[in-house]
Design a protein around this motif. Structure first.
Motif, short mmCIF file in Angstrom:
data_model
loop_
_atom_site.label_atom_id
_atom_site.label_comp_id
_atom_site.label_asym_id
_atom_site.label_seq_id
_atom_site.Cartn_x
_atom_site.Cartn_y
_atom_site.Cartn_z
N UNK A 1 8.86 5.91 6.03
CA UNK A 1 8.28 6.98 6.85
C UNK A 1 6.78 6.81 7.00
N UNK A 2 6.09 6.49 5.89
CA UNK A 2 4.63 6.29 5.93
C UNK A 2 4.27 5.16 6.88
N UNK A 3 4.97 4.05 6.76
CA UNK A 3 4.64 2.87 7.58
C UNK A 3 4.91 3.14 9.05
N UNK A 4 6.06 3.77 9.35
CA UNK A 4 6.40 4.02 10.76
C UNK A 4 5.44 5.01 11.40
N UNK A 5 4.98 6.00 10.64
CA UNK A 5 4.01 6.96 11.17
C UNK A 5 2.71 6.26 11.57
N UNK A 6 2.25 5.36 10.74
CA UNK A 6 0.99 4.66 11.04
C UNK A 6 1.18 3.66 12.17
N UNK A 7 2.38 3.10 12.28
CA UNK A 7 2.67 2.16 13.37
C UNK A 7 2.64 2.90 14.72
N UNK A 8 3.28 4.07 14.77
CA UNK A 8 3.27 4.88 16.00
C UNK A 8 1.86 5.38 16.32
N UNK A 9 1.09 5.66 15.27
CA UNK A 9 -0.30 6.09 15.47
C UNK A 9 -1.13 4.97 16.10
N UNK A 10 -0.90 3.74 15.63
CA UNK A 10 -1.63 2.59 16.18
C UNK A 10 -1.22 2.35 17.64
N UNK B 1 0.83 -1.21 0.00
CA UNK B 1 0.00 0.00 0.00
C UNK B 1 0.86 1.26 0.00
N UNK B 2 1.89 1.28 0.84
CA UNK B 2 2.77 2.45 0.90
C UNK B 2 3.52 2.66 -0.41
N UNK B 3 4.01 1.57 -0.99
CA UNK B 3 4.71 1.69 -2.27
C UNK B 3 3.76 2.19 -3.36
N UNK B 4 2.51 1.74 -3.32
CA UNK B 4 1.53 2.22 -4.29
C UNK B 4 1.26 3.71 -4.12
N UNK B 5 1.14 4.18 -2.90
CA UNK B 5 0.91 5.61 -2.65
C UNK B 5 2.05 6.46 -3.19
N UNK B 6 3.30 5.97 -3.02
CA UNK B 6 4.47 6.77 -3.40
C UNK B 6 4.77 6.67 -4.89
N UNK B 7 4.76 5.46 -5.45
CA UNK B 7 5.26 5.26 -6.82
C UNK B 7 4.17 5.12 -7.88
N UNK B 8 2.95 4.84 -7.46
CA UNK B 8 1.90 4.58 -8.46
C UNK B 8 0.87 5.71 -8.50
N UNK B 9 0.31 6.06 -7.35
CA UNK B 9 -0.83 6.98 -7.32
C UNK B 9 -0.43 8.45 -7.13
N UNK B 10 0.83 8.74 -6.93
CA UNK B 10 1.26 10.13 -6.76
C UNK B 10 0.69 10.80 -5.54
#
Length: 660
Positions: free
Chosen positions: A589-598, A541-550
């Motif tokens: 960075x995206x993944x770690x932010x959501x991990x800390x949020x959880x 999901x994170x890779x898609x947000x960064x490299x696919x969906x802009x």
């Protein structure tokens, strides 16, 4: 009673196997008749022969030097003795020569001759000792010709099998292997499928219905100067009903329908694929108007020249070239429409996809909630149900299911009910079937230690808690810690069917996915390997947000996704090493932010998380109602609306029952 003069006796039909039988009989008979009666004589040992010579009973000993035996001829006086009476009568033989009385086998010719000569000299008898070489002209001729006869026979047999017993056609009588393998649909004998049997797929049905109309009433369209389309390509994920649509066309069209698979053109012989394409279109033109259906056309329709290092796909490319020529070449095919199906449209050759060949590309997508209900209606009909099923509820419980998946759910529900010795299938059987297909078979006897079970319970409770607290996370249906398939526990959600997804929605889903690992960290201050599938999902999901969906500010409005699939064989990245480093940093960075949020969410609701995990350890399976008892109703607008609708339905049901 008068005899009918027109009645002719049934004459036996000539069969080539008769000739083989007669030849075998002649060979056996000739061998039998040409024998010299040795089979009826008694075999004797060397010591017996020496005794006969001592008694003067032997007239002649004929040693067959090349066969390892000797023929013993007795005197007339010896044949009168009682001991030789069994061989006194001559045996039946057409051989004019005298038959021997006995046959003696020997091991060494020199020793055998010496023993006979010594016995003759010692007993002073006039026994004749002679030797000769035996030759069988027939056997020699047979063994000389037999290999050639076998080779010729095998060759004739193979040619007859390859010809298929019919003359003409592609490749002629011998090489009839080039004939098309297409099955001609016969509406009188084959199972007929109509458009009524195809649930959902309204847009695709409309397109293919028009194709049938083209062939039934072509003047309606050609009178205005239009041309009938050459072909239609059905594209979509597996199990969405592409082949079923083609079957419906075969059932509805009152024209010849040729059906075959793309792999039917593939053969080990060079040129066979192109030959079968020519023969297929020749048959279709002879029976025009007609429809040709090629299932899994990507078997022969892949883009030419891709990764052709060894030249191993030249035969496939020749087949594709012939197909392109037949569909839109100099020789036009009047009133022949080609239907094809594939789930790999990205690998097809551009020349095959152009207008004039496949004029229409019909996308057969996964069914939405309304279409899933229609598909359930079709597949539930033959099933004996215990109650009136709420098909709207079942359609909601199966998001992302294809038509084949829904058919599998209905079949699995019937099997589960039969396994439980039920007389009819009920709603719970369908829910169990959905769980069985999504998660796999329950493994209640799997050995899990208490410590592992506690970790699994808190992991799944973490998923449930975080998803309950986030607005855009999918609403929970149930949570279980019973091992199922390859997973040790699972949480079932009912995702919202969205056509577009926003950043905050994807981030909430990632946070809910990381809730399991975050719960392990909050409760035990340790993490385990149980979050592998969760990490895989959020990384994608994170890779898609960064490299696919802009959807990343630092990378900007760029995408490195190639929808055409033309860059799948590239050896270089479409971005620099510096950009690759930035992409990796942003994904992390995206993944770690959501991990800390959880972790933060679970820290604030630690007592409720613990209560939910304890209830899960006690019951092993908990539902949405259990979460509402612990956390209360979800405060988000959509959930409040759904809860109000449910309450209204309950009130309406209560009022109607009171009136009754």
């Amino acid at each position: 009673m008068a005899k009918d003069n027109n009645t002719k006796p049934n004459k036996p039909k000539f069969n080539s196997w008769w000739i083989y039988g007669i030849l075998v009989a002649l060979i056996i008979g000739f061998q039998f008749l040409s024998s010299d009666g040795l089979s009826s004589t008694r075999k004797k040992t060397t010591s017996d022969l020496l005794e006969y010579i001592k008694n003067g009973d032997v007239k002649k000993v004929m040693i067959i030097s090349n066969a390892g035996y000797a023929k013993v001829y007795l005197t007339e006086e010896a044949l009168e003795k009682d001991s030789h009476k069994p061989v006194s009568k001559p045996s039946f033989s057409l051989n004019p020569t005298e038959s021997p009385s006995y046959v003696v086998n020997y091991a060494s010719l020199e020793i055998f001759e010496k023993e006979i000569k010594d016995a003759k000299a010692l007993n002073n008898v006039d026994t004749i000792i002679d030797s000769e070489k035996e030759s069988n002209t027939f056997e020699n001729l047979l063994f000389t010709l037999l290999p050639f006869v076998l080779i010729i026979g095998i060759w004739i047999f193979m040619m007859r099998r390859m010809s298929g017993g019919s003359g003409g056609g592609a490749g002629g009588q011998i090489f009839n292997i080039g004939k098309s393998k297409a099955k001609l649909f016969d509406e009188k004998t084959d199972t007929r499928t109509s458009f009524k049997d195809v649930a959902g797929l309204e847009g695709a049905k409309e397109e293919v219905e028009e194709i049938v109309e083209f062939l039934k009433n072509p003047e309606k369209y050609t009178s205005l100067g239009g041309k009938i389309p050459k072909g239609a390509l059905l594209v979509g994920p597996p199990g969405t009903g592409k082949t079923l649509l083609a079957k419906a066309v075969a059932g509805e069209a009152k024209v010849p329908f040729f059906s075959l698979s793309g792999s039917d053109f593939v053969e080990m012989f060079v040129g066979v694929g192109a030959s079968r394409v020519r023969d297929l279109f020749k048959q279709a033109k002879d029976k025009s108007p007609a429809i040709i259906f090629i299932d899994e056309i990507d078997a022969i329709g892949r883009a030419r020249g891709k990764n052709n290092v060894t030249g191993s796909n030249d035969e496939r490319e020749n087949t594709l070239n012939q197909l392109l020529t037949e569909m839109d070449g100099f020789g036009t095919n009047t009133n022949v429409i080609v239907l094809a199906a594939t789930n790999r449209a990205d690998v097809l050759d551009k020349a095959l996809m152009r207008a004039g060949r496949f004029d229409r590309q019909i996308y057969v997508d996964l069914p939405d909630i309304r279409e899933r209900k229609e598909i359930f209606e079709v597949h539930v009909k033959p099933i004996k149900t215990a109650e009136t099923l709420d098909l709207d509820f079942l359609a909601k419980q199966t998001p992302g299911f294809s038509g084949a998946d829904i058919a599998n759910v209905c079949n699995e529900a019937a099997l589960i009910a039969a396994r439980k010795e039920k007389k009819a299938v009920n709603k719970q059987d369908f829910l169990d079937a959905v769980d069985r297909i999504v998660g796999g078979l329950e493994k209640k006897n799997k050995i899990i230690t208490p410590g592992e079970k506690k970790t699994i319970a808190y992991h799944e409770a973490g998923h449930a808690t975080v998803s309950w607290m986030l607005e855009h996370a999918a609403p929970l249906v149930k949570v279980t810690i019973v091992p199922r398939g390859q997973s040790l526990g699972a949480a079932w959600y009912l995702p919202e069917e969205r056509l577009i997804v926003r950043s905050e929605q994807m981030l909430d889903e990632m946070c809910a996915t990381l809730g399991g690992r975050a719960a392990e960290k909050v409760i035990f201050n340790k993490i385990s390997t149980g979050a592998l599938s969760d990490l895989e999902k959020v990384t994608k999901q994170a890779r898609g947000m960064v490299t696919v969906y802009g959807l990343n500010d630092k990378i900007g409005n760029l995408t490195y996704y190639d929808s055409s699939g033309q860059d799948s064989y590239g050896f270089s990245k479409p971005y620099s090493e510096e950009t690759a480093r930035i992409i990796d940093e942003e994904i992390s960075k995206l993944i770690e932010e959501q991990y800390l949020r959880a972790i933060d969410l679970l820290d604030k609701n630690k007592d409720k998380l613990t209560e939910l995990a304890e209830r899960l350890l006690e019951k092993e399976v908990i539902f949405k109602d259990d979460l509402e008892k612990i956390f209360g109703k979800r405060p988000f607008a959509k959930d409040v609306k759904e809860n109000a609708e449910e309450e209204a339905k309950k009130d309406a049901t209560t009022n109607s029952s009171e009136e009754e």
